[in-house]
Design a protein around this motif. Structure first.
Motif, PDB file in Angstrom:
ATOM      1  N   THR A  80     -20.922  -2.471 -13.176  1.00  0.00           N
ATOM      2  CA  THR A  80     -20.222  -3.201 -12.120  1.00  0.00           C
ATOM      3  C   THR A  80     -19.186  -4.075 -12.803  1.00  0.00           C
ATOM      4  O   THR A  80     -19.443  -4.669 -13.856  1.00  0.00           O
ATOM      5  N   ALA A  81     -18.011  -4.158 -12.190  1.00  0.00           N
ATOM      6  CA  ALA A  81     -16.914  -4.894 -12.812  1.00  0.00           C
ATOM      7  C   ALA A  81     -16.045  -5.518 -11.736  1.00  0.00           C
ATOM      8  O   ALA A  81     -15.980  -5.031 -10.599  1.00  0.00           O
ATOM      9  N   VAL A  82     -15.364  -6.587 -12.120  1.00  0.00           N
ATOM     10  CA  VAL A  82     -14.478  -7.290 -11.191  1.00  0.00           C
ATOM     11  C   VAL A  82     -13.048  -6.756 -11.374  1.00  0.00           C
ATOM     12  O   VAL A  82     -12.545  -6.701 -12.499  1.00  0.00           O
ATOM     13  N   LEU A  83     -12.432  -6.378 -10.257  1.00  0.00           N
ATOM     14  CA  LEU A  83     -11.048  -5.915 -10.283  1.00  0.00           C
ATOM     15  C   LEU A  83     -10.125  -7.115 -10.471  1.00  0.00           C
ATOM     16  O   LEU A  83     -10.081  -8.011  -9.618  1.00  0.00           O
ATOM     17  N   LYS A  84      -9.401  -7.152 -11.571  1.00  0.00           N
ATOM     18  CA  LYS A  84      -8.567  -8.298 -11.903  1.00  0.00           C
ATOM     19  C   LYS A  84      -7.107  -8.122 -11.508  1.00  0.00           C
ATOM     20  O   LYS A  84      -6.455  -9.057 -11.047  1.00  0.00           O
ATOM     21  N   ASN A  85      -6.566  -6.913 -11.729  1.00  0.00           N
ATOM     22  CA  ASN A  85      -5.137  -6.709 -11.474  1.00  0.00           C
ATOM     23  C   ASN A  85      -4.903  -5.353 -10.828  1.00  0.00           C
ATOM     24  O   ASN A  85      -5.551  -4.360 -11.171  1.00  0.00           O
ATOM     25  N   ILE A  86      -3.949  -5.329  -9.888  1.00  0.00           N
ATOM     26  CA  ILE A  86      -3.513  -4.089  -9.255  1.00  0.00           C
ATOM     27  C   ILE A  86      -1.999  -3.996  -9.397  1.00  0.00           C
ATOM     28  O   ILE A  86      -1.278  -4.946  -9.061  1.00  0.00           O
ATOM     29  N   VAL A  87      -1.513  -2.864  -9.896  1.00  0.00           N
ATOM     30  CA  VAL A  87      -0.082  -2.611  -9.959  1.00  0.00           C
ATOM     31  C   VAL A  87       0.198  -1.379  -9.109  1.00  0.00           C
ATOM     32  O   VAL A  87      -0.358  -0.304  -9.347  1.00  0.00           O
ATOM     33  N   ALA A  88       1.025  -1.549  -8.103  1.00  0.00           N
ATOM     34  CA  ALA A  88       1.393  -0.439  -7.214  1.00  0.00           C
ATOM     35  C   ALA A  88       2.859  -0.580  -6.845  1.00  0.00           C
ATOM     36  O   ALA A  88       3.350  -1.702  -6.632  1.00  0.00           O
ATOM     37  N   SER A  89       3.560   0.554  -6.778  1.00  0.00           N
ATOM     38  CA  SER A  89       4.993   0.553  -6.449  1.00  0.00           C
ATOM     39  C   SER A  89       5.774  -0.400  -7.346  1.00  0.00           C
ATOM     40  O   SER A  89       6.656  -1.152  -6.893  1.00  0.00           O
ATOM     41  N   GLU A  90       5.415  -0.419  -8.644  1.00  0.00           N
ATOM     42  CA  GLU A  90       6.101  -1.192  -9.684  1.00  0.00           C
ATOM     43  C   GLU A  90       6.081  -2.703  -9.441  1.00  0.00           C
ATOM     44  O   GLU A  90       7.003  -3.421  -9.818  1.00  0.00           O
ATOM     45  N   LYS A  91       5.026  -3.160  -8.798  1.00  0.00           N
ATOM     46  CA  LYS A  91       4.845  -4.613  -8.674  1.00  0.00           C
ATOM     47  C   LYS A  91       3.363  -4.929  -8.616  1.00  0.00           C
ATOM     48  O   LYS A  91       2.535  -4.083  -8.270  1.00  0.00           O
ATOM     49  N   GLN A  92       3.025  -6.169  -8.957  1.00  0.00           N
ATOM     50  CA  GLN A  92       1.635  -6.585  -8.946  1.00  0.00           C
ATOM     51  C   GLN A  92       1.265  -7.075  -7.537  1.00  0.00           C
ATOM     52  O   GLN A  92       1.990  -7.871  -6.936  1.00  0.00           O
ATOM     53  N   VAL A  93       0.155  -6.555  -7.020  1.00  0.00           N
ATOM     54  CA  VAL A  93      -0.284  -6.883  -5.660  1.00  0.00           C
ATOM     55  C   VAL A  93      -1.752  -7.276  -5.687  1.00  0.00           C
ATOM     56  O   VAL A  93      -2.463  -7.036  -6.658  1.00  0.00           O
TER      57      VAL A  93
END
Length: 881
Positions: free
Chosen positions: A470-483
């Motif tokens: 189990t892990a915590v989602l820290k960063n999402i990059v989609a469509s060339e930007k951080q969301v």
């Protein structure tokens, strides 16, 4: 100023910047890794691209190195100038978004002038600055203490290669004194930065602070960088008071060794022979290091460069009276000179010398052909009353036979001829353009992409111990930007920990799924790569909304992962087995570890025999069946080397390394996944072995279930073959196949004999029925034979019997195939009839084409319906002659 050796200068430079917090980066291989824009590593900064363009964030933003480099754009100048080299070392210190002008300038001054370090006389040092870079000028004067009359503003002091990072630079010059001045005092080039011998540039410091945009405007870079370069050969010449780079401890031992080989010429006797000594010393250094890093002589790319350098050096050896292989004996001399920083050269000296010797011998075999061609060109030029050899012929000698241009010039001059220099230059330009177009036109260095560079979230890889966490989602990059959230499509994710292996070292990335707290699959993991700051970056296909700061279950596809583990361990066993069978010179040149198979590229001078492959395969299987334990050791790099761990020249290793030991058989640096015991592999089978480049071979193999399926499939094919031959046991197959081969050979011989008799019977009819056309006799007929071989036999009989002036025969060996042959007697040829012209006229009528000599020509076609038309056309063609 101190008297220092080249080894002392190199080490002192690195020690100085280490004292300023820099990480000392080992010299990378001359063969670029994952950079299609370069044929060779050609500078210190070439190995730093990944840091400067932001694709990788260095652990330490301060880096220093002494990087071996090769440049081949001006090989012709080597030996004729004081400082042109093919191989050279570039000392450099680099800042990736850390320190800038003030530190770079003051540290350079400290290193150069401090009695603790280089101890140069400040009065002998001059610098140039970009006129608009008032800050650099101020620092040189106010902080470093350099007198204003030692600071020269030069408009060219701006480093710019087009789109990408750019900025002003400062060049540092050493005043070697009036005795080195080759210009008049009032010459406009007589200043630091001018074209003269007195003021020698020893260091260049680039302040990379702008991005050169496509519209030719400049914007500040988000991170300012320092990139410097000090040529070791140049600065050594200063410390050793040498007139040129060649009178230093980097070259003189090679020159002295060459003097002994010559026995009749000595360095310093004449300008002409000095050029040869310099060329040989320069070229053997480059060749030795290039071969040591895995390149081999060939007719293209890097191999072509090595071949050209060896051949150029051999020709200069001949000018010194050395008419036998000798370059290979200089390899240990290179190794001894460079031993303090490059001990691997002496370790590989036997192998490198063997490669050089083979290439020398090969060239000496072709050398006579080149001299013969040159003599023929000279003879033809004199017959035509030409005053010069054509540029094309001179370039062919240069390109194909390795004749240096100056040697061709010398031989031509002795014969009262010049060479077409303009034509030669045109041929050379066209070749370089071909070489450039053959390589990738990818950008040499991009601008920093701050999006991923700025993500510094800690993330730990735990896949060595567990495959589901189990892990915590820290960063999402989609469509060339951080969301903070993504609902569908592709995205890149970083977690605080992950069991997913990121592709590296030839091992493919793990696959698997991401689940929410309800056990629902919310994303498919389709790839994992390393982010610039080292985190495992998961590329996923989003199936349900994902949100940062949320806990998810990460599950690796265990079947996929376990297959990869087996093949990775098999790769290590294969690597060592190849060394055992082929020799220690063999080393890895690339690998791919997939779940279904493994691919291993390795260096070897020739093909691998079937017997050697069998030995390699047996060794690997023996190690599998011995059930050797596979253990991982985490240690420092020096301890790992003492353990005998094998390192790859294309990889960089930190201070702490991971070593994988397969029993006492294999020990390698490796960050990949492996089985716990070799018995897990079950079985190993080589499926193919082939060449993929000059001196590089490739083995593909399978293990475990895939190996069983491969063998089972082949067994089924053998069983089917045995059934078709009505055999009860497979062991009978070889005997039966040999028996059938003999029977087929006998039948073919009998068939050929019968066809010959049939052909002779036909000739009795057709050869005695010639027709007269336009005062010439013609035999034209369709015959029943098996193909072109029989037609040629009939033509031979026709020639012996002298049946007519012209012969045209046609055959239909298969349903949609036609063979035509035409022959002309000596009398017919004298009258202007040519078989080649005739066959070209009639072949289109049978849907084909062909050609040949005036006395014999042949053609093929696909339209048997046109045979009679072709025979009639032959008669018409002869009537028109």
């Amino acid at each position: 100023m101190k008297e220092l050796t080249s080894s002392q200068i190199r080490q002192m430079y690195l020690d100085f910047f280490k004292s300023k917090g820099h990480e000392v980066m080992p010299s990378a291989s001359l063969i670029p890794h994952d950079d299609p824009t370069l044929l060779w590593i050609n500078s210190g900064v070439a190995t730093m691209k990944k840091f400067f363009d932001g694709s990788v964030v260095p652990k330490n933003p301060r880096i220093t190195s002494s990087q071996k480099s090769i440049r081949t754009n001006d090989i012709e100048n080597v030996g004729h100038t004081a400082r042109h080299h093919t191989l050279f070392e570039m000392l450099g210190n680099f800042s990736v978004g850390d320190y800038f002008k003030e530190e770079a300038i003051t540290w350079a001054w400290e290193l150069l002038t401090s009695p603790k370090w280089f101890g140069m006389d400040p009065e002998r040092l001059y610098v140039t600055v970009y006129p608009k870079d008032t800050e650099a000028k101020r620092i040189w004067h106010e902080e470093a203490g350099l007198a204003l009359d030692h600071i020269v503003e030069v408009e060219d002091n701006f480093w710019d290669i087009g789109q990408g990072p750019s900025g002003p630079d400062s060049e540092i010059f050493y005043d070697r004194g009036q005795e080195f001045n080759n210009l008049a005092d009032d010459d406009p080039e007589n200043y630091p930065g001018g074209e003269n011998e007195r003021y020698l540039e020893i260091w260049n410091i680039v302040f990379s602070e702008f991005n050169h945009k496509p519209d030719d405007t400049y914007e500040p870079l988000p991170h300012k960088n320092i990139d410097t370069g000090m040529g070791l050969e140049r600065v050594v010449s200063v410390f050793q008071h040498a007139k040129t780079n060649f009178e230093t401890d980097l070259f003189l031992p090679l020159i002295k060794a060459t003097e002994k080989k010559s026995g009749q010429h000595h360095y310093g006797d004449s300008t002409e022979t000095d050029v040869s000594f310099k060329v040989i010393a320069d070229h053997i250094r480059a060749v030795t290091f290039a071969i040591g890093d895995g390149a081999l002589p060939s007719n293209e790319g890097r191999g072509y460069v090595i071949r050209r350098l060896i051949r150029r050096a051999v020709m200069h050896g001949r000018q010194l009276g050395i008419d036998h292989a000798f370059l290979y004996q200089l390899v240990p001399v290179v190794g001894k000179i460079m031993e303090s920083y490059y001990p691997e050269v002496l370790e590989q000296a036997d192998y490198i010398a063997k490669v050089v010797r083979m290439e020398e011998d090969r060239f000496n075999e072709t050398l006579q052909d080149g001299l013969q061609l040159l003599n023929e060109n000279i003879k033809k030029a004199k017959q035509d009353d030409a005053k010069q050899l054509t540029g094309k012929s001179v370039f062919k000698l240069y390109d194909t036979y390795g004749f240096p241009l100056e040697l061709t010039k010398e031989i031509a001059t002795d014969q009262g001829l010049e060479i077409d220099q303009t034509g030669f230059d045109l041929e050379m330009k066209q070749q370089k353009e071909r070489a450039r177009s053959a390589r990738s036109n990818a950008k040499s260095m991009g601008v920093q992409k701050s999006l991923l560079v700025d993500i510094k979230t800690p993330s730990k890889y735990v896949g060595y111990e567990k495959l589901t966490v189990t892990a915590v989602l820290k960063n999402i990059v989609a469509s060339e930007k951080q969301v903070d959230q993504v609902a569908s499509g592709k995205a890149e994710l970083i977690f605080d920990q992950t069991p997913f292996y990121a592709e590296m070292g030839g091992q493919v990335a793990d696959r698997g799924v991401i689940k929410d707290d309800q056990g629902k699959v919310v994303a498919q993991v389709i790839d994992v790569q390393h982010a610039p700051n080292g985190q495992n970056l998961h590329t996923v296909e989003v199936l349900a909304p994902l949100t940062t700061a949320t806990t998810y279950e990460l599950a690796v596809d265990q079947d996929f992962h376990n297959k990869v583990r087996k093949n990775h361990t098999a790769t290590h066993l294969l690597d060592q087995a190849l060394r055992d069978v082929l020799g220690s010179h063999t080393h890895q040149a690339g690998s791919l570890v997939e779940p279904d198979y493994l691919r291993f590229d390795f260096t070897n001078l020739g093909s691998v025999t079937a017997d050697d492959l069998k030995k390699v395969e047996k060794i690997v299987n023996d190690k599998i069946w011995q059930a050797l334990p596979v253990k991982t050791v985490i240690t420092d790099i020096e301890a790992a080397k003492k353990m005998g761990a094998i390192a790859l020249f294309t990889e960089k290793y930190g201070k702490v390394v991971r070593v994988v030991k397969v029993g006492d058989y294999s020990t390698e640096f490796c960050g990949g996944n492996h089985v716990d015991n070799t018995s897990e592999l079950g079985l190993f089978k080589i499926t193919s072995e082939s060449g993929v480049g000059a001196g590089v071979r490739r083995i593909e193999a399978v293990t475990s279930k895939e190996a069983f399926e491969y063998l089972d499939q082949h067994n089924q094919l053998l069983q089917q073959t045995a059934q078709q031959l009505k055999l009860t046991q497979l062991k009978e197959l070889p005997h039966r196949i040999a028996q059938m081969t003999d029977e087929i050979r006998d039948l073919k011989q009998k068939a050929a004999a019968l066809e010959g008799k049939l052909a002779q019977q036909q000739t009795a009819d057709i050869f005695h029925q010639p027709v007269t056309v336009n005062q010439h006799t013609l035999v034209a007929a369709q015959v029943e034979v098996a193909g072109m071989q029989q037609l040629r036999a009939l033509a031979d009989q026709w020639k012996v019997q002298n049946s007519s002036d012209v012969l045209v025969l046609a055959a239909k060996p298969a349903e949609n195939k036609v063979n035509l042959i035409a022959a002309v007697s000596p009398a017919g040829i004298k009258a202007g009839i040519k078989a080649g012209d005739l066959i070209k006229t009639i072949a289109p009528l049978v849907g084909g084409g062909g050609g040949g000599r005036p006395d014999l020509a042949q053609a093929g076609g696909k339209n048997p319906a046109g045979i009679q038309a072709a025979l009639a056309a032959a008669k018409q063609w002869l009537a028109e002659r």
